[in-house]
Design a protein around this motif. Structure first.
Motif, PDB file in Angstrom:
ATOM      1  N   ILE A  83       3.799  -3.447  31.012  1.00 51.25           N
ATOM      2  CA  ILE A  83       2.863  -4.525  31.335  1.00 51.25           C
ATOM      3  C   ILE A  83       1.569  -4.319  30.557  1.00 51.25           C
ATOM      4  N   GLN A  84       1.210  -5.325  29.753  1.00 53.51           N
ATOM      5  CA  GLN A  84      -0.050  -5.302  29.016  1.00 53.51           C
ATOM      6  C   GLN A  84      -0.942  -6.484  29.383  1.00 53.51           C
ATOM      7  N   ASN A  85      -0.388  -7.482  30.006  1.00 52.10           N
ATOM      8  CA  ASN A  85      -1.128  -8.676  30.390  1.00 52.10           C
ATOM      9  C   ASN A  85      -2.112  -8.333  31.511  1.00 52.10           C
ATOM     10  N   GLN A  86      -3.408  -8.615  31.272  1.00 51.39           N
ATOM     11  CA  GLN A  86      -4.444  -8.229  32.230  1.00 51.39           C
ATOM     12  C   GLN A  86      -4.266  -8.903  33.581  1.00 51.39           C
ATOM     13  N   GLU A  91      -2.926  -8.261  39.328  1.00 54.47           N
ATOM     14  CA  GLU A  91      -2.095  -8.611  40.487  1.00 54.47           C
ATOM     15  C   GLU A  91      -1.300  -7.395  40.971  1.00 54.47           C
ATOM     16  N   LEU A  92      -0.764  -6.634  40.042  1.00 51.83           N
ATOM     17  CA  LEU A  92      -0.017  -5.428  40.399  1.00 51.83           C
ATOM     18  C   LEU A  92      -0.917  -4.446  41.143  1.00 51.83           C
ATOM     19  N   SER A  93      -2.143  -4.303  40.684  1.00 52.32           N
ATOM     20  CA  SER A  93      -3.061  -3.346  41.321  1.00 52.32           C
ATOM     21  C   SER A  93      -3.358  -3.740  42.765  1.00 52.32           C
ATOM     22  N   ALA A 109      -5.988   0.461  32.439  1.00 52.47           N
ATOM     23  CA  ALA A 109      -5.082   1.016  31.426  1.00 52.47           C
ATOM     24  C   ALA A 109      -4.689  -0.051  30.407  1.00 52.47           C
ATOM     25  N   SER A 110      -4.519   0.363  29.159  1.00 56.53           N
ATOM     26  CA  SER A 110      -4.076  -0.565  28.108  1.00 56.53           C
ATOM     27  C   SER A 110      -2.703  -1.125  28.418  1.00 56.53           C
ATOM     28  N   ALA A 111      -1.857  -0.290  28.975  1.00 57.95           N
ATOM     29  CA  ALA A 111      -0.501  -0.686  29.327  1.00 57.95           C
ATOM     30  C   ALA A 111      -0.075   0.105  30.550  1.00 57.95           C
ATOM     31  N   VAL A 112       0.750  -0.513  31.364  1.00 57.06           N
ATOM     32  CA  VAL A 112       1.294   0.136  32.545  1.00 57.06           C
ATOM     33  C   VAL A 112       2.814   0.084  32.435  1.00 57.06           C
ATOM     34  N   ALA A 113       3.436   1.236  32.515  1.00 57.67           N
ATOM     35  CA  ALA A 113       4.902   1.298  32.487  1.00 57.67           C
ATOM     36  C   ALA A 113       5.396   1.409  33.924  1.00 57.67           C
TER      37      ALA A 113
END
Length: 154
Positions: A83-86, A91-93, A109-113
């Motif tokens: 996930i890179q879309n802010q 929303e995930l956070s 984070a720049s990206a979240v795996a």
């Protein structure tokens, strides 16, 4: 690679020893020292710079490397969503059970795996068997026991 750890008492204290086995040979003490040095410098990141991005080729290498980790009977039950879309990270956070300490890290984070585990790998067993037969690498005995033994992994 397999890692073997032992504790050997040495008069007043214990000393940790480990060896690395690559499936065929014990590797040198130097190889064990390389692994040890990497393990000792490893640390977690507590803060991220929102304006920094990770180049695509590096992200691809990280994902490709993580997906090559071994799994029981090579069933590979892991999938990764990067996930890179802010907006999605925001929303995930909020919706994932991350706790306050990780909410801001997810946003910054720049990206979240997101690593996902296949809870029903038995549904892919037929395809795995087909690929194993096509490869010609496995013995008949291995192929015969794979459906039975793999049920212990599911």
């Amino acid at each position: 690679f397999f890692f073997f750890f032992t504790l050997k008492p040495n008069n007043h204290h214990s000393t940790n020893h480990f060896w690395i086995f690559d499936g065929t040979n014990m590797l040198s003490k130097e190889a064990a020292n390389v692994f040890r040095s990497i393990a000792h410098v490893r640390h977690s990141c507590k803060r991220f710079q929102r304006d920094k991005s990770i180049p695509g080729h590096i992200l691809k290498d990280i994902i490709d490397t993580s997906l090559t980790s071994p799994s029981g009977f090579n069933i590979q039950p892991t999938n990764v969503i990067l996930i890179q879309n802010q907006k999605i990270k925001d929303e995930l956070s909020k919706s994932a059970m991350l706790g306050p300490g990780n909410m801001f890290r997810t946003r910054d984070a720049s990206a979240v795996a997101v690593f996902l585990s296949d809870l029903e790998p038995h549904k892919r067993l037929g395809r795995i068997m087909e690929l194993e037969k096509q490869s010609g690498v496995r013995t008949k005995d291995y192929l015969a026991m794979l459906p039975v033994v793999s049920t212990f992994l599911m």
